[in-house]
Design a protein around this motif. Structure first.
Motif, PDB file in Angstrom:
ATOM      1  N   HIS A 179      37.251  43.033  43.891  1.00 20.05           N
ATOM      2  CA  HIS A 179      35.880  42.853  43.401  1.00 20.05           C
ATOM      3  C   HIS A 179      35.114  41.951  44.360  1.00 20.05           C
ATOM      4  O   HIS A 179      35.451  40.770  44.495  1.00 20.05           O
ATOM      5  CB  HIS A 179      35.886  42.219  42.012  1.00 20.05           C
ATOM      6  CG  HIS A 179      36.806  42.911  41.052  1.00 20.05           C
ATOM      7  ND1 HIS A 179      36.453  44.077  40.404  1.00 20.05           N
ATOM      8  CD2 HIS A 179      38.058  42.626  40.654  1.00 20.05           C
ATOM      9  CE1 HIS A 179      37.461  44.465  39.634  1.00 20.05           C
ATOM     10  NE2 HIS A 179      38.445  43.596  39.773  1.00 20.05           N
TER      11      HIS A 179
ATOM     12  N   THR B 165      42.856  49.234  36.422  1.00 19.50           N
ATOM     13  CA  THR B 165      42.923  48.217  35.365  1.00 19.50           C
ATOM     14  C   THR B 165      43.044  48.876  33.992  1.00 19.50           C
ATOM     15  O   THR B 165      43.873  48.471  33.171  1.00 19.50           O
ATOM     16  CB  THR B 165      41.628  47.367  35.364  1.00 19.50           C
ATOM     17  OG1 THR B 165      41.168  47.221  36.695  1.00 19.50           O
ATOM     18  CG2 THR B 165      41.829  46.035  34.706  1.00 19.50           C
TER      19      THR B 165
ATOM     20  N   GLU C  41      45.823  39.911  41.903  1.00 21.12           N
ATOM     21  CA  GLU C  41      45.444  40.075  40.496  1.00 21.12           C
ATOM     22  C   GLU C  41      45.289  41.534  40.079  1.00 21.12           C
ATOM     23  O   GLU C  41      44.988  41.824  38.926  1.00 21.12           O
ATOM     24  CB  GLU C  41      44.115  39.345  40.210  1.00 21.12           C
ATOM     25  CG  GLU C  41      44.065  37.892  40.654  1.00 21.12           C
ATOM     26  CD  GLU C  41      45.163  37.045  40.023  1.00 21.12           C
ATOM     27  OE1 GLU C  41      45.562  37.341  38.877  1.00 21.12           O
ATOM     28  OE2 GLU C  41      45.646  36.106  40.700  1.00 21.12           O
ATOM     29  N   CYS C  42      45.455  42.473  41.005  1.00 17.10           N
ATOM     30  CA  CYS C  42      45.128  43.883  40.718  1.00 17.10           C
ATOM     31  C   CYS C  42      46.076  44.533  39.724  1.00 17.10           C
ATOM     32  O   CYS C  42      45.666  45.353  38.912  1.00 17.10           O
ATOM     33  CB  CYS C  42      45.095  44.682  42.013  1.00 17.10           C
ATOM     34  SG  CYS C  42      44.949  46.454  41.775  1.00 17.10           S
ATOM     35  N   ASP C  43      47.352  44.170  39.786  1.00 21.04           N
ATOM     36  CA  ASP C  43      48.345  44.653  38.831  1.00 21.04           C
ATOM     37  C   ASP C  43      48.787  46.108  39.046  1.00 21.04           C
ATOM     38  O   ASP C  43      49.491  46.679  38.219  1.00 21.04           O
ATOM     39  CB  ASP C  43      47.827  44.487  37.385  1.00 21.04           C
ATOM     40  CG  ASP C  43      48.967  44.344  36.389  1.00 21.04           C
ATOM     41  OD1 ASP C  43      50.052  43.886  36.813  1.00 21.04           O
ATOM     42  OD2 ASP C  43      48.787  44.715  35.213  1.00 21.04           O
TER      43      ASP C  43
ATOM     44  N   PRO D 149      36.253  46.480  35.314  1.00 22.78           N
ATOM     45  CA  PRO D 149      37.598  47.073  35.330  1.00 22.78           C
ATOM     46  C   PRO D 149      37.578  48.467  35.956  1.00 22.78           C
ATOM     47  O   PRO D 149      36.701  49.267  35.648  1.00 22.78           O
ATOM     48  CB  PRO D 149      37.974  47.142  33.842  1.00 22.78           C
ATOM     49  CG  PRO D 149      36.679  47.060  33.103  1.00 22.78           C
ATOM     50  CD  PRO D 149      35.730  46.288  33.952  1.00 22.78           C
ATOM     51  N   SER D 150      38.516  48.717  36.840  1.00 24.57           N
ATOM     52  CA  SER D 150      38.581  50.031  37.486  1.00 24.57           C
ATOM     53  C   SER D 150      39.560  50.924  36.726  1.00 24.57           C
ATOM     54  O   SER D 150      40.208  50.487  35.772  1.00 24.57           O
ATOM     55  CB  SER D 150      39.071  49.883  38.918  1.00 24.57           C
ATOM     56  OG  SER D 150      40.464  49.629  38.931  1.00 24.57           O
TER      57      SER D 150
ATOM     58  N   CYS E  48      40.850  48.130  43.503  1.00 28.38           N
ATOM     59  CA  CYS E  48      41.758  46.988  43.255  1.00 28.38           C
ATOM     60  C   CYS E  48      41.082  45.627  43.364  1.00 28.38           C
ATOM     61  O   CYS E  48      41.666  44.627  42.967  1.00 28.38           O
ATOM     62  CB  CYS E  48      42.913  47.023  44.255  1.00 28.38           C
ATOM     63  SG  CYS E  48      43.955  48.463  44.091  1.00 28.38           S
TER      64      CYS E  48
ATOM     65  N   ASP F 176      42.401  39.469  46.366  1.00 30.15           N
ATOM     66  CA  ASP F 176      42.240  40.098  45.049  1.00 30.15           C
ATOM     67  C   ASP F 176      43.419  40.988  44.659  1.00 30.15           C
ATOM     68  O   ASP F 176      43.629  41.262  43.468  1.00 30.15           O
ATOM     69  CB  ASP F 176      40.949  40.940  45.018  1.00 30.15           C
ATOM     70  CG  ASP F 176      39.709  40.080  44.818  1.00 30.15           C
ATOM     71  OD1 ASP F 176      39.863  38.856  44.642  1.00 30.15           O
ATOM     72  OD2 ASP F 176      38.589  40.628  44.839  1.00 30.15           O
TER      73      ASP F 176
ATOM     74  N   LYS G   1      46.408  50.447  33.376  1.00 32.21           N
ATOM     75  CA  LYS G   1      47.411  49.400  33.128  1.00 32.21           C
ATOM     76  C   LYS G   1      47.290  48.846  31.708  1.00 32.21           C
ATOM     77  O   LYS G   1      48.281  48.596  31.042  1.00 32.21           O
ATOM     78  CB  LYS G   1      47.273  48.277  34.153  1.00 32.21           C
ATOM     79  CG  LYS G   1      47.730  48.657  35.557  1.00 32.21           C
ATOM     80  CD  LYS G   1      49.215  48.962  35.636  1.00 32.21           C
ATOM     81  CE  LYS G   1      50.043  47.732  35.315  1.00 32.21           C
ATOM     82  NZ  LYS G   1      51.483  48.089  35.301  1.00 32.21           N
ATOM     83  N   GLN G   2      46.037  48.647  31.267  1.00 29.84           N
ATOM     84  CA  GLN G   2      45.812  48.117  29.914  1.00 29.84           C
ATOM     85  C   GLN G   2      46.352  49.033  28.830  1.00 29.84           C
ATOM     86  O   GLN G   2      46.675  48.605  27.734  1.00 29.84           O
ATOM     87  CB  GLN G   2      44.317  47.857  29.687  1.00 29.84           C
ATOM     88  CG  GLN G   2      43.835  46.587  30.373  1.00 29.84           C
ATOM     89  CD  GLN G   2      42.319  46.411  30.335  1.00 29.84           C
ATOM     90  OE1 GLN G   2      41.597  47.250  29.793  1.00 29.84           O
ATOM     91  NE2 GLN G   2      41.834  45.331  30.919  1.00 29.84           N
TER      92      GLN G   2
END
Ligand SMILES: [Zn+2]
Length: 381
Positions: A162, A134, A178-180, A130-131, A160, A175, A137-138
């Motif tokens: 992988h 990520t 899925e980056c969000d 997770p960057s 963003c 990808d 966002k979480q």
């Protein structure tokens, strides 16, 4: 005996002179740049508060102190970067090489671990991690990216995407679905459609709730919501042609994401310093560095007004082995040589402005930048 010694001495002297001449002949070409129109730089005072709500990480790809000092000289001894309150040094080597690339260099800052050369967003074993995007966002924060390069390029991909291979361009672009991230601006449209796998990434992004903009004008017209702007087939235009696009796209994202009460994380990249370092093109390199510095000025101004935003400005590595060998501060003239068309090994500066800036003084690993941000934004809790 004496004669032999004398002969030996003369021979050594001759050899010395010849090798000096050879060395001078071999020394890289001298590049001269004069900045015709220097720009004004205002003093920007850092805010007084302590709370860190937003973090903006600005990366000058390939920007060392030599780039900064050359740009400072060319602009008659002033840069917006001079407003930074705290300065540190970041060690850029990667897991399997002394001289890193933007893949491993940016990934260390994005995921907090040094990884292998050419990797983006994965650890040394190739596992996606997770960057900062990520993690933000979480936590319910907003997150975004604004760059001047194609989006499959290493730095935006580090945050963003992988992949163990940064050259897997179609895979990297996919990808992003899925980056969000809430706000993405960059180039590289040609690999979003007409792909070998038949996917239309723009359509997939729209299905995820993004407003997809295909030009800068379209992006400017959007007022809020989730934005994914891919404004060019590959990179954005040259600095002189694109005007203040980087600053404008950064500020737009900051204004939109600032509506989130929980704050935001944003990565902004002056992407093409690296390209012009590789080309050993001093003129374009300085134009790009100055564009990045003016963007830093706009971001610092915004952060000063906001009061709860920490701005970090750094690089992933040095490019070009740039050396300032002469110049004239009053005329804005610099004379430089490059020692390589690749990257070189040197610590890169870390500038910090705003609450929490004091955490970025000293010498540390590039991966520590991630950990410092995680701690300040409490992303680990
Ligand atoms: Zn490079």
């Amino acid at each position: 005996m004496k004669k032999t010694l004398l002969k030996l001495g003369v021979a050594c002297l001759l050899l010395g002179v010849t090798s000096m001449v050879n060395a001078q002949e071999k020394a890289a070409k001298l590049h001269t740049y004069v900045m015709e129109h220097p720009y004004e730089v205002q003093q920007i005072l850092p805010p007084k508060g302590k709370k860190v709500k937003n973090v903006i990480l600005m990366i000058g790809d390939g920007m060392s102190l030599m780039h900064v000092y050359s740009a400072w000289t060319a602009n008659r001894g002033k840069l917006f970067l001079d407003n930074a309150q705290a300065i540190g040094l970041s060690k850029t080597y990667c897991a399997d090489k002394l001289i890193t690339d933007s893949g491993a260099g940016g990934t260390a800052m994005a995921i907090g671990q040094k990884t292998k050369y050419h990797s983006v967003g994965v650890d040394v074993n190739g596992n996606p991690q997770p960057s900062l995007i990520t993690l933000a966002k979480q936590k319910g924060m907003s997150a975004g990216v604004a760059v001047t390069c194609r989006l499959w390029d290493a730095t935006p991909a580090d945050f963003c995407c992988h992949d163990v291979d940064r050259d897997n361009e179609y895979g990297i672009i996919a990808d992003y679905v899925e980056c969000d991230a809430d706000y993405v601006v960059g180039g590289g449209a040609e690999k979003f459609v007409n792909r070998p796998d038949g996917r239309d990434i723009f359509k997939e992004l729209e299905a995820k709730g993004y407003q997809v903009a295909r030009s800068w004008e379209e992006c400017q017209a959007l007022e809020g919501g989730r934005i994914f702007a891919v404004t060019e087939p590959r990179d954005t235009p040259l600095p002189a042609e694109r005007g203040d696009r980087l600053a404008a796209s950064a500020l737009k994202g900051m204004d939109i994401m600032d509506k989130n009460k929980k704050g935001f994380f944003m990565m902004i990249e002056g992407s093409q310093l690296d390209d012009y370092g590789h080309f050993n093109d001093l003129d374009l390199l300085m134009q790009e560095t100055h564009d990045f510095d003016r963007t830093v000025g706009k971001v610092f101004e915004w952060a000063a007004k906001d009061g709860e935003t920490l701005v970090i400005v750094t690089a992933d590595h040095e490019t070009g082995g740039l050396t300032l060998v002469d110049g004239d501060l009053s005329k804005g003239e610099i004379q430089c040589r490059f020692s390589t068309t690749s990257h070189s090994g040197v610590m890169v500066p870390v500038y910090a402005f705003g609450p929490g800036a004091e955490n970025f003084t000293g010498m540390y690993e590039n991966s520590d930048i991630f950990h410092k941000i995680v701690k300040l934004l409490k992303l680990n809790k």
